[in-house]
Design a protein around this motif. Structure first.
Motif, mmCIF file in Angstrom:
data_model
loop_
_atom_site.group_PDB
_atom_site.id
_atom_site.type_symbol
_atom_site.label_atom_id
_atom_site.label_comp_id
_atom_site.label_asym_id
_atom_site.label_seq_id
_atom_site.Cartn_x
_atom_site.Cartn_y
_atom_site.Cartn_z
ATOM 1 N N TYR A 1 -39.868 -58.499 13.846
ATOM 2 C CA TYR A 1 -38.663 -57.814 13.351
ATOM 3 C C TYR A 1 -37.769 -57.570 14.557
ATOM 4 C CZ TYR A 1 -41.904 -57.010 9.548
ATOM 5 O OH TYR A 1 -42.817 -57.189 8.548
ATOM 6 N N HIS B 1 -38.074 -52.722 8.911
ATOM 7 C CA HIS B 1 -38.564 -53.325 7.672
ATOM 8 C C HIS B 1 -38.686 -52.236 6.616
ATOM 9 C CE1 HIS B 1 -42.634 -51.792 7.887
ATOM 10 N NE2 HIS B 1 -42.827 -52.310 9.091
ATOM 11 N N THR B 2 -39.008 -52.662 5.411
ATOM 12 C CA THR B 2 -38.850 -51.754 4.269
ATOM 13 C C THR B 2 -40.111 -50.979 3.910
ATOM 14 O OG1 THR B 2 -39.522 -53.442 2.715
ATOM 15 C CG2 THR B 2 -37.190 -53.385 3.263
ATOM 16 N N SER B 3 -41.075 -50.878 4.826
ATOM 17 C CA SER B 3 -42.314 -50.203 4.432
ATOM 18 C C SER B 3 -42.597 -48.950 5.249
ATOM 19 C CB SER B 3 -43.505 -51.174 4.531
ATOM 20 O OG SER B 3 -43.302 -52.247 3.640
ATOM 21 N N ARG C 1 -31.490 -54.057 11.729
ATOM 22 C CA ARG C 1 -32.054 -55.167 12.516
ATOM 23 C C ARG C 1 -31.078 -55.630 13.571
ATOM 24 N NH1 ARG C 1 -35.531 -58.546 8.012
ATOM 25 N NH2 ARG C 1 -36.970 -56.818 7.664
ATOM 26 N N PHE D 1 -47.957 -60.330 5.277
ATOM 27 C CA PHE D 1 -47.507 -59.035 5.786
ATOM 28 C C PHE D 1 -48.795 -58.265 6.078
ATOM 29 C CE2 PHE D 1 -44.526 -60.365 2.436
ATOM 30 C CZ PHE D 1 -43.312 -60.351 3.098
ATOM 31 N N PHE E 1 -49.673 -55.335 5.956
ATOM 32 C CA PHE E 1 -49.966 -54.134 5.155
ATOM 33 C C PHE E 1 -50.327 -54.436 3.709
ATOM 34 C CE2 PHE E 1 -45.442 -54.636 4.280
ATOM 35 C CZ PHE E 1 -44.940 -55.018 5.516
ATOM 36 N N VAL E 2 -50.357 -55.710 3.327
ATOM 37 C CA VAL E 2 -50.779 -56.051 1.960
ATOM 38 C C VAL E 2 -51.779 -57.199 1.973
ATOM 39 C CG1 VAL E 2 -48.806 -55.215 0.616
ATOM 40 C CG2 VAL E 2 -48.662 -57.427 1.744
ATOM 41 N N GLY F 1 -40.441 -58.932 -0.726
ATOM 42 C CA GLY F 1 -41.842 -59.081 -0.342
ATOM 43 C C GLY F 1 -42.664 -58.047 -1.092
ATOM 44 N N CYS F 2 -43.906 -58.403 -1.419
ATOM 45 C CA CYS F 2 -44.738 -57.459 -2.186
ATOM 46 C C CYS F 2 -46.210 -57.804 -2.015
ATOM 47 C CB CYS F 2 -44.358 -57.504 -3.669
ATOM 48 S SG CYS F 2 -44.474 -59.148 -4.406
ATOM 49 N N GLY F 3 -47.073 -57.004 -2.588
ATOM 50 C CA GLY F 3 -48.497 -57.312 -2.529
ATOM 51 C C GLY F 3 -49.337 -56.093 -2.840
ATOM 52 N N ALA G 1 -47.292 -52.525 -3.492
ATOM 53 C CA ALA G 1 -46.066 -52.102 -2.811
ATOM 54 C C ALA G 1 -45.100 -53.275 -2.774
ATOM 55 C CB ALA G 1 -46.374 -51.635 -1.389
ATOM 56 N N TRP G 2 -43.838 -52.962 -2.707
ATOM 57 C CA TRP G 2 -42.849 -54.013 -2.513
ATOM 58 C C TRP G 2 -41.721 -53.472 -1.654
ATOM 59 C CZ3 TRP G 2 -42.915 -51.180 -7.088
ATOM 60 C CH2 TRP G 2 -41.735 -50.487 -7.397
ATOM 61 N N GLY G 3 -40.903 -54.366 -1.136
ATOM 62 C CA GLY G 3 -39.727 -53.945 -0.380
ATOM 63 C C GLY G 3 -38.684 -55.032 -0.421
HETATM 64 N N1 PHE Z 1 -41.714 -54.555 4.445
HETATM 65 C C1 PHE Z 1 -41.461 -55.955 4.169
HETATM 66 C C2 PHE Z 1 -40.119 -56.342 4.789
HETATM 67 O O1 PHE Z 1 -39.270 -55.497 5.026
HETATM 68 C C3 PHE Z 1 -41.455 -56.248 2.687
HETATM 69 C C4 PHE Z 1 -42.752 -55.909 2.003
HETATM 70 C C5 PHE Z 1 -42.947 -54.668 1.455
HETATM 71 C C6 PHE Z 1 -43.738 -56.842 1.894
HETATM 72 C C7 PHE Z 1 -44.129 -54.350 0.806
HETATM 73 C C8 PHE Z 1 -44.930 -56.562 1.241
HETATM 74 C C9 PHE Z 1 -45.118 -55.311 0.696
HETATM 75 O O2 PHE Z 1 -39.873 -57.497 5.056
#
Ligand code: PHE
Length: 335
Positions: free
Chosen positions: A150, A164-166, A196, A250, A252-253, A279-281, A302-304
């Motif tokens: 990132y 990032h989105t988490s 970013r 990712f 975290f997933v 992104g998700c998982g 989770a997703w972001g």
């Molecule tokens: N945090 C990731 C991003 O910003 C997206 C993501 C969130 C992926 C949650 C997987 C689970 O790119």
């Protein structure tokens, strides 16, 4: 002289309560006192005149004091620690009747609305964070190359602008742990800015807005996640949609996925035209553990994703830089 003392007392008493204290200087009692000079014998006139003059001076200074007090009362004190809107004499830059909500504000509310109707709680994400919430709590090992993936802004003190989105995930899990253990579920969507440090072009901006979701229960599963996300996109674009996923990494997933929708026909999409949206998982067991949640008992997803991407597609906006440009020509389209 007895009379003059009385009159002076009464006039001074009027001044201290009057809203127009200067009027007291024109009062009939005072005029009468002046008038009396003419009919006075020459030997008394000197002393009398001096007494009247003293009275006038003391009245005038009392009037000035009263006027200054009244003026002080009209100054509104400002609470410098308070937000703008509680301070009545704030600077007005543009008349507000000509303004409108920024498209991102409108759509953030729209997204929050859809998820809250699904039962999620909507919260605001942080704009300054630390290494632990950006990486450590999210199963990024120390010195792991994914930490460099990132384009992260950092302050000299080591703080991080979320890239990032988490970054809210650990906080959401920690805050929801008790509810979970009392038999409930965690369902939160966090909305706010990400940053970013990258070269800007039509699809890259230094700032974007996230919608990060976290759901945890005893039996959360991938099917629920895909159903939740599909429902969200169908609701947002107001039509049924095809969706697909592909594997992605990712830390975290596990598994991690990229989630794509088929470009809505109403927006000029053709079959087979896929758009990657987020992104998700399934939340990695180490991430649950870091928040004190037992991964043997609970599962989560989770997703972001970025709001800009959603909005650009919805309105056919061709350049992401319009959002931060402040161009009235652009903003007025959403008025
Ligand atoms: N945090 C990731 C991003 O910003 C997206 C993501 C969130 C992926 C949650 C997987 C689970 O790119």
């Amino acid at each position: 002289m007895q009379d003059i003392d009385e009159i002076e007392k009464s006039l001074l008493a009027q001044v201290v309560v009057s809203d127009a204290p200067r009027d007291v200087l024109k009062s009939p009692e005072l005029k009468q006192l002046y008038g009396a000079i003419k009919s006075m014998s020459a030997d008394k006139r000197g002393e009398y005149g001096k007494r009247i003059n003293d009275l006038k001076l003391s009245l005038e200074s009392s009037v000035s004091r009263r006027e200054a007090d009244l003026e002080d009362k009209t100054v509104v004190t400002i609470d410098v620690t308070a937000p703008w809107d509680v301070n009545t004499c704030r600077v007005e830059l543009l008349p507000t009747e000509f303004g409108s909500q920024h498209p991102l504000t409108l759509e953030l509310e729209n997204v929050a609305d859809i998820f809250t109707r699904m039962g999620f709680e909507a919260i605001e994400s942080r704009q300054i964070d630390d290494d632990y919430h950006m990486f450590g709590s999210l199963n990024f090992p120390e010195n792991h190359p994914a930490r460099d993936g990132y384009d992260t802004f950092r302050t000299e003190e080591g703080f991080i602008a979320p890239a990032h989105t988490s970054t809210m995930q650990n906080r959401i899990l920690v805050a929801g742990k008790d509810k979970l253990e009392a038999g409930g579920q965690i369902g939160v969507v966090a909305l706010g800015r990400c940053f970013r440090n990258e070269d800007l072009d039509a699809t890259h901006e230094h700032t974007f807005h996230q919608y990060e979701g976290v759901f945890v229960s005893r039996d959360a599963n991938l099917g629920q996640m895909l159903g939740t996300l599909r429902s969200f996109f169908e609701c947002y674009y107001g039509q049924s949609l095809k969706v697909k996923t592909q594997p992605a990494y990712f830390p975290f997933v596990e598994p991690g996925l990229e989630f794509a929708i088929e470009k809505p026909a109403a927006l000029g999409g053709k079959p087979g035209e896929w758009l990657e949206m987020l992104g998700c998982g399934m939340i990695h067991p180490n991430v649950l553990l870091a928040a004190g949640i037992d991964p043997k008992k609970y599962r989560g997803f989770a997703w972001g994703g970025g709001i800009e991407r959603l909005v650009m597609l919805k309105y056919g906006i061709e350049d992401i830089r319009h959002f931060e440009s402040g161009k009235l020509q652009f903003l007025r389209k959403f008025a």
